[in-house]
Scaffold this motif. Sequence first.
Motif, PDB file in Angstrom:
ATOM      1  N   THR A   1       0.968  -1.328   0.143  1.00  0.00           N
ATOM      2  CA  THR A   1      -0.004   0.134  -0.285  1.00  0.00           C
ATOM      3  C   THR A   1       0.685   1.180  -0.116  1.00  0.00           C
ATOM      4  O   THR A   1       0.651   2.199  -0.993  1.00  0.00           O
ATOM      5  CB  THR A   1      -1.159   0.357   1.293  1.00  0.00           C
TER       6      THR A   1
ATOM      7  N   ILE B   1      -6.281   5.517 -10.965  1.00  0.00           N
ATOM      8  CA  ILE B   1      -5.173   4.050 -10.623  1.00  0.00           C
ATOM      9  C   ILE B   1      -5.939   3.158 -11.983  1.00  0.00           C
ATOM     10  O   ILE B   1      -6.800   2.152 -12.529  1.00  0.00           O
ATOM     11  CB  ILE B   1      -5.714   3.518  -9.525  1.00  0.00           C
TER      12      ILE B   1
ATOM     13  N   GLU C   1      -5.123  -0.813 -14.294  1.00  0.00           N
ATOM     14  CA  GLU C   1      -5.067  -1.876 -14.561  1.00  0.00           C
ATOM     15  C   GLU C   1      -5.147  -2.948 -15.215  1.00  0.00           C
ATOM     16  O   GLU C   1      -6.728  -2.626 -15.441  1.00  0.00           O
ATOM     17  CB  GLU C   1      -4.857  -2.395 -12.907  1.00  0.00           C
TER      18      GLU C   1
ATOM     19  N   THR D   1      -6.503   1.839  -4.563  1.00  0.00           N
ATOM     20  CA  THR D   1      -5.292   0.746  -4.921  1.00  0.00           C
ATOM     21  C   THR D   1      -5.528  -0.651  -4.793  1.00  0.00           C
ATOM     22  O   THR D   1      -5.968  -1.023  -5.447  1.00  0.00           O
ATOM     23  CB  THR D   1      -3.933   1.313  -4.175  1.00  0.00           C
TER      24      THR D   1
ATOM     25  N   LYS E   1      -6.734  -4.194  -6.509  1.00  0.00           N
ATOM     26  CA  LYS E   1      -6.084  -5.184  -6.097  1.00  0.00           C
ATOM     27  C   LYS E   1      -7.333  -6.380  -6.152  1.00  0.00           C
ATOM     28  O   LYS E   1      -7.774  -7.366  -6.442  1.00  0.00           O
ATOM     29  CB  LYS E   1      -4.870  -5.183  -5.528  1.00  0.00           C
TER      30      LYS E   1
END
Length: 1037
Positions: A405, A950, A952, A1025, A1029
């Motif tokens: 983190t 963020i 991904e 974040t 995940k």
Amino acid sequence: MSAAPAYGEDKGGSAGPGEPEYGHDPASGGIFSSDYKRHDDLKEMLDTNKDSLKLEAMKRIVAMIARGKNASDLFPAVVKNVACKNIEVKKLVYVYLVRYAEEQQDLALLSISTFQRGLKDPNQLIRASALRVLSSIRVPIIVPIMMLAIKEAASDMSPYVRKTAAHAIPKLYSLDSDQKDQLIEVIEKLLADKTTLVAGSVVMAFEEVCPERIDLIHKNYRKLCNLLIDVEEWGQVVIISMLTRYARTQFLSPTQNESLLEENPEKAFYGSEEDEAKGPGSEEATTAALPARKPYVMDPDHRLLLRNTKPLLQSRSAAVVMAVAQLYFHLAPKAEVGVIAKALVRLLRSHSEVQYVVLQNVATMSIKRRGMFEPYLKSFYIRSTDPTQIKILKLEVLTNLANETNIPTVLREFQTYIRSMDKDFVAATIQAIGRCATNIGRVRDTCLNGLVQLLSNRDELVVAESVVVIKKLLQMQPAQHGEIIKHLAKLTDNIQVPMARASILWLIGEYCEHVPKIAPDVLRKMAKSFTAEEDIVKLQVINLAAKLYLTNSKQTKLLTQYVLSLAKYDQNYDIRDRARFTRQLIVPSEQGGALSRHAKKLFLAPKPAPVLESSFKDRDHFQLGSLSHLLNAKATGYQELPDWPEEAPDPSVRNVEVPEWTKCSNREKRKEKEKPFYSDSEGESGPTESADSGEEIGRAGILCSSGRLPQVWGWDQGPKSARSPQAAMCLAVRGAEPCAPRTLGSLLNPSQFHIACPSSSPPSSTPTVTPPSVQPVSPPTIVSTSLATDLEGLTLTDSPLVPSLLSPVSGVGRQELLHRVAGEGLAVDYTFSRQPFSGDPHMVSVHIHFSNSSETPIKGLHVGTPKLPPGISIQEFPEIESLAPGESATAVMGINFCDSTQVANFQLCTQTRQFYVSIQPPVGELMAPVFMSENEFKKEQGKLTGMSEITEKLTLPDTCRSDHIVVQKVTTVANLGRVPCGTSDEYRFAGRTLTSGSLVLLTLDARPTGAAQLTVNSEKMVIGTMLVKDVVQALTQ
């Protein structure tokens, strides 16, 4: 023309006939002038009959001692005045004698009769000073006199004299250890002293003379705990250290309850084939074996120690705070250790010496209890004004606290530190980056690229340290980094630091198959400069030559022979031996042994990657705060911290006999007359746990045949039906009156506080839950105004109102809060209901499910004192008065996690027990769904770009391509509402964090071909974040 002033007048005073001259300032008079004969004037002043002159002389002499001057030649003149009747002179004489009695023992012995008379002086200061001087005379012949004086002083009316007697005990013991038995009797007598002035000194004497005699502490344990807050700071440190060792021998480990469950997980991370072969039957056997071990119950005396030391965390003394911190670290349950973090961080504002000691201990603590210091990460950032040793220790702590983190923040700090002018600090920073890369796999490539960039740094030390760290990182994934090895090979011409050159040569030799063209050329260059290299480099050149000979002998055969020939005649015998050994091993010969056939296996065997560990990893076996821990070596006089006992010793040894008048046979008289052993403030702090049922023995030695705890002094008298002693005790802990029962006409939704009971149980046995007082609050803004209008006028039924739009699917299923074995039949689970909590819209609604699998009813279920990090708060559920055997119940409590996944620690209390439990929320439960149009979504998303975004990439499996499956998986992970979208391959979800109301926008672009892209926009970067995940993990499973 005036005459020159006389010497005496120049010094500030005129001397009369027959009187010596002296200056007014006792610390700066003529006595320090070289014109004077050495101290003759002081001797004359001490020999006069005037007390004023004697007092002035003694003041000057004490001032000389304070300035470090030697005044030992005045001893005969001073010791004559020990019988002076002036009390002020006598005090100063004793101050002088304490300083010089050990040096001038023969002269001190001449006045021993005077010291003995001083022991009978009416003034307590004189009696104490006489004993102090007597114990300073280190002559074995007066040991009987000293022993007699100590025994008399131990019975003195003055606590100051008794304190001095305690100080004299270690002095006598060091002079004659044969007196140990008599001294132990004196220590036992002084331990029973009830004054705070004596407590610290006698415990110090106990630690010096007989630390193994734990039995002397039993009867005084509770008294020492209660006196601790009022003892002077030096004594507090000594007592806390002693009580830490005492507790480790007398109480059970507070982590036993956790290890009971942790030692038998559902399946080990690395499950063996034998475990899998055992099948489900073995799990049942394991479960059956669990109850064989008794669940942990904290001894009330253990709790007393923790409770009475906690206020000392606010002490002005750094030593006291450090002592309490080590006590909590070694003795407290994991859920309570976190309270010491804030106090230790406060000490970092002290002097650098204090910072150094505190950081040494924090570095050790942060390895095992990382979460304790994570909220204070910024407190360990390094300032440019910090000394080098402080910088390196802070760097150690930052590295220990780094996790997935906070690693971006930590690495940004490290980038700044690398530009420092302090070379030792820069080298330590580069090593810290290497440790972060080892511990956190996802930043390994980032760290490696950053270290490669440092290879172009102008500073040779930075480059050298980077090479050493890169070498260790490359060993983990050598096949993927051939280019980096080539880049390092080019640096051999420029880098001159021996360790760095040796590291590069080792890398090239170990992975020569990745650079088959460059490795021989590097060997050629090193052969040219072989004689000028350092020994460590020469050894690696020999290794490189041997490995190339075995893998590429066609190109390197002659070079290898040349290098071995040079090494054969080197001045260093290690290099000569290595060369001979290598030649016999790799070059076949007629007399070659069996080892020659295995040369490749010896030189080219795969090596395990190095483990980069903290230098503080194994220091916790030393007691924190001790000199041994600071030095990482056992110091003289250090006492090992004992291991926890397997079974608790008899707690009754700490019971103190109570006078007969306090015992009552009648229960009503007991309620009126009994007081608890502890003081009022301690008695109010909650019920004590007891493992025994039925007839109990109170901690004050009072026999309670009724099985009930005695009444605590100072309770309000209320209706018996509404307040039992146990309930009132828990109310004292919470600091609140019991909630008044609500009428049936309450506007509160009954679904928010309900009890789920088996249908077979009669209505009379159904427990009732009293809802807490609820403030009128505006509904949370999670439903559009049009929807709110549509819902107006609907009748609230007993079933909970859950619109399908709010949470299409439930969140995480039931999770265990308290195992039935640890809870002695009480099993507790919890679920996140995703319903708005009626008491506070900023709180997460948590359903607590209780189940009684024991054979006796459980009474008075409620929440005890919570141990919460800053910002987190709890709305307790109402007390459940009784839970019958085989019965289940559900209650609702609210927790404000303050938009973080920090653990909420609290106690579940019954009438007789306390259980420490904790709830940690998944990040998806910290938000509530928001409904908006596509245009509103795009508009808000446009505001949350840059660092608030963020992204991904992920590969969706074929089973996760349908619209229903994607929506179900996302909403299971996070409590978000779906936003309409014009394209079929794009999914949008929106929500707000419960505490701050910050928007959380999630977009999934599930393209038919290629990788899908997940984007989260939120000003809460940590939440974003963690959410990315969790969602990626759910979608790719």
